[in-house]
Scaffold this motif. Structure first.
Motif, PDB file in Angstrom:
ATOM      1  N   TRP A  74     -27.127  44.141 146.599  1.00  0.00           N
ATOM      2  CA  TRP A  74     -27.485  42.597 147.189  1.00  0.00           C
ATOM      3  C   TRP A  74     -26.908  42.355 147.391  1.00  0.00           C
ATOM      4  O   TRP A  74     -25.500  41.874 146.689  1.00  0.00           O
ATOM      5  CB  TRP A  74     -28.753  42.267 146.111  1.00  0.00           C
ATOM      6  CG  TRP A  74     -29.616  42.954 146.007  1.00  0.00           C
ATOM      7  CD1 TRP A  74     -29.956  43.017 144.863  1.00  0.00           C
ATOM      8  CD2 TRP A  74     -30.969  43.536 146.299  1.00  0.00           C
ATOM      9  NE1 TRP A  74     -31.307  43.815 144.256  1.00  0.00           N
ATOM     10  CE2 TRP A  74     -31.313  44.233 145.628  1.00  0.00           C
ATOM     11  CE3 TRP A  74     -30.746  43.943 147.918  1.00  0.00           C
ATOM     12  CZ2 TRP A  74     -32.950  45.163 146.082  1.00  0.00           C
ATOM     13  CZ3 TRP A  74     -31.555  44.773 148.764  1.00  0.00           C
ATOM     14  CH2 TRP A  74     -32.550  45.299 147.986  1.00  0.00           C
ATOM     15  N   PHE A  98     -30.835  38.922 147.225  1.00  0.00           N
ATOM     16  CA  PHE A  98     -32.176  39.580 146.035  1.00  0.00           C
ATOM     17  C   PHE A  98     -33.578  38.889 145.608  1.00  0.00           C
ATOM     18  O   PHE A  98     -34.439  39.827 146.564  1.00  0.00           O
ATOM     19  CB  PHE A  98     -31.572  39.478 144.527  1.00  0.00           C
ATOM     20  CG  PHE A  98     -32.638  39.373 143.550  1.00  0.00           C
ATOM     21  CD1 PHE A  98     -32.483  41.161 142.708  1.00  0.00           C
ATOM     22  CD2 PHE A  98     -33.426  38.694 142.605  1.00  0.00           C
ATOM     23  CE1 PHE A  98     -33.569  40.982 141.858  1.00  0.00           C
ATOM     24  CE2 PHE A  98     -34.152  38.894 141.972  1.00  0.00           C
ATOM     25  CZ  PHE A  98     -34.312  40.531 141.303  1.00  0.00           C
ATOM     26  N   TYR A 142     -34.597  46.853 141.120  1.00  0.00           N
ATOM     27  CA  TYR A 142     -34.221  46.352 141.974  1.00  0.00           C
ATOM     28  C   TYR A 142     -33.070  44.751 141.613  1.00  0.00           C
ATOM     29  O   TYR A 142     -32.252  44.813 141.813  1.00  0.00           O
ATOM     30  CB  TYR A 142     -34.533  44.940 142.845  1.00  0.00           C
ATOM     31  CG  TYR A 142     -35.508  45.454 143.833  1.00  0.00           C
ATOM     32  CD1 TYR A 142     -35.235  46.664 144.620  1.00  0.00           C
ATOM     33  CD2 TYR A 142     -36.244  44.400 144.717  1.00  0.00           C
ATOM     34  CE1 TYR A 142     -36.106  47.019 145.689  1.00  0.00           C
ATOM     35  CE2 TYR A 142     -36.969  45.128 146.279  1.00  0.00           C
ATOM     36  CZ  TYR A 142     -36.711  46.500 146.128  1.00  0.00           C
ATOM     37  OH  TYR A 142     -37.485  46.894 147.273  1.00  0.00           O
ATOM     38  N   LEU A 179     -28.364  43.565 141.328  1.00  0.00           N
ATOM     39  CA  LEU A 179     -27.966  42.584 141.730  1.00  0.00           C
ATOM     40  C   LEU A 179     -26.632  42.423 140.805  1.00  0.00           C
ATOM     41  O   LEU A 179     -26.411  42.303 139.534  1.00  0.00           O
ATOM     42  CB  LEU A 179     -29.135  41.975 140.183  1.00  0.00           C
ATOM     43  CG  LEU A 179     -29.689  40.183 140.200  1.00  0.00           C
ATOM     44  CD1 LEU A 179     -29.215  39.664 141.200  1.00  0.00           C
ATOM     45  CD2 LEU A 179     -30.237  39.647 139.323  1.00  0.00           C
TER      46      LEU A 179
END
Ligand code: PFF
Length: 375
Positions: free
Chosen positions: A10, A16, A243, A247
């Motif tokens: 990201w 994010f 996800y 990060l």
């Protein structure tokens, strides 16, 4: 500890938050939350749901993102790596597998329901240009559910939209999509809440949503609220872990960042309630016991009767489609990341296509369960 992931990163903390909130905010907030609230006694359900979000959901969300950021790989390889580092049981890898399999399974029916939203948006678009309106929503809804070909078409189209974004990758696909879609979603929702404010029944809707009748809190209500908290925060599907793997580390506090995601998700569910229940009440529909058809079989009645109803209908179902899109992207990403780790990062497109095809095929069972195989 890896600084970056081979799948991309990201570009900022905000990206994010947008992507994770995009995953969290979906059909769960705008379709599922209002009908569960309607079926489970309004305020009592909302209260238990909020408690589950804060006391159970938030800590698990923090844990998933933390594990993902440590491992920097797809959930299966993240867990493999961490269990190896820690010298603990290889059995932990099963969590990654379960998440990926569950994600593909959820996507299979999620895409069918998302297909309904595309169908409704299309009906309103046609209506805007002179096509017939939805004058008998219950009949329109059951006509759609009884038509396997129509359902399969919209399910396929939705799956295709999801695949395209995931195939393009973290920066070119996921990030570009949420950057545009999340603000659009918020804007459309606020417009609809704005309409709710003008109906004269906003207060009643607020009372339905927020005035708990404690006698309604049963074991069943508790279980539904807990299930909804997990579903809406995308927990347990390895999604948030994936996800988290993208990060960046520097200067980003996971608890603070994740709290922003949960807050956005909860606010949007409550706003969806504030947009939908004033309309339901204004048009004499019963806010209690709406069932999964609540928004499909009842809201069009209101859109038909109100000024600029066609535009609102188009906005509402367009909004729902967008919310579903950013969530289904996140359901496909963990498995795609795993397959591209296994078969080469250059094969991401093929990986996304393969998994989406599989999920689409499983989804045909959901399609048929509504009609030919309903028995
Ligand atoms: N959180 C999404 C919603 O509320 O619609 C659904 C979802 C997405 C569940 C991703 C699980 C997941 F991994």
């Amino acid at each position: 500890m890896e600084k970056t992931s081979i799948h991309g990163m990201w570009s900022s903390r905000l990206m994010f938050i947008l992507a994770a909130a995009g995953s969290a905010v979906g059909l769960g907030n705008i379709w599922r939350f209002p009908y569960l609230t309607s079926d489970n006694g309004g305020g009592a359900f909302v209260l238990v749901y909020l408690a589950c979000i804060v006391l159970v959901g938030l800590p698990i969300l923090i844990a998933e993102v933390l594990i993902g950021r440590h491992g920097r790989m797809s959930p299966i390889n993240t867990l493999r790596k961490i269990s190896r580092e820690e010298g603990s049981s290889r059995g932990w890898v099963a969590i990654g597998w379960m998440g990926i399999v569950a994600g593909v399974l959820i996507l299979s029916f999620y895409s069918v329901v998302a297909g309904w939203t595309l169908h409704y948006a299309w009906l309103y678009l046609k209506h805007l240009f002179g096509g017939a309106g939805i004058t008998d929503p219950a009949a329109t809804f059951s006509a759609l559910l009884s038509n396997p070909l129509e359902l399969t078409f919209w399910h396929a189209l939705f799956m295709l939209l999801t695949t395209v974004v995931v195939a393009l990758g973290v920066e070119q696909g996921l990030e570009r999509a949420v950057r545009f879609l999340m603000p659009a979603l918020l804007l459309l929702l606020l417009l609809l809440v704005g309409y709710g404010l003008t109906t004269g029944h906003f207060g009643e809707a607020l009372a339905f949503l927020f005035k708990p009748d404690f006698s309604r809190i049963t074991g069943g209500v508790f279980l539904s609220a807990m299930g909804q908290a997990f579903f809406t925060l995308s927990l347990g599907m390895a999604t948030m872990m994936t996800y988290g793997a993208y990060l960046p580390r520097e200067g980003i506090s996971i608890p603070r960042t994740v709290a922003a995601v949960a807050l956005t998700d909860t606010s949007i569910a409550l706003l969806a309630g504030m947009a939908i229940f004033p309309i339901v009440i204004t048009f004499g529909l019963d806010p209690a016991g709406g069932g999964p058809g609540l928004i499909f079989a009842s809201l069009p009645l209101a859109f038909e009767a109100m000024a600029f109803g066609t535009v609102y209908g188009l906005l509402f179902f367009g909004l729902l489609a967008i919310a579903a899109w950013t969530s289904s992207i996140s359901l496909l990403e963990p498995g795609t990341a795993f397959l591209s780790e296994k078969f080469g990062i250059k094969n991401r497109k093929g990986a996304a296509l393969l998994l989406a095809g599989l999920s689409w095929a499983v989804g045909l069972l959901s399609v048929l369960s509504l009609n030919l195989w309903s028995g």
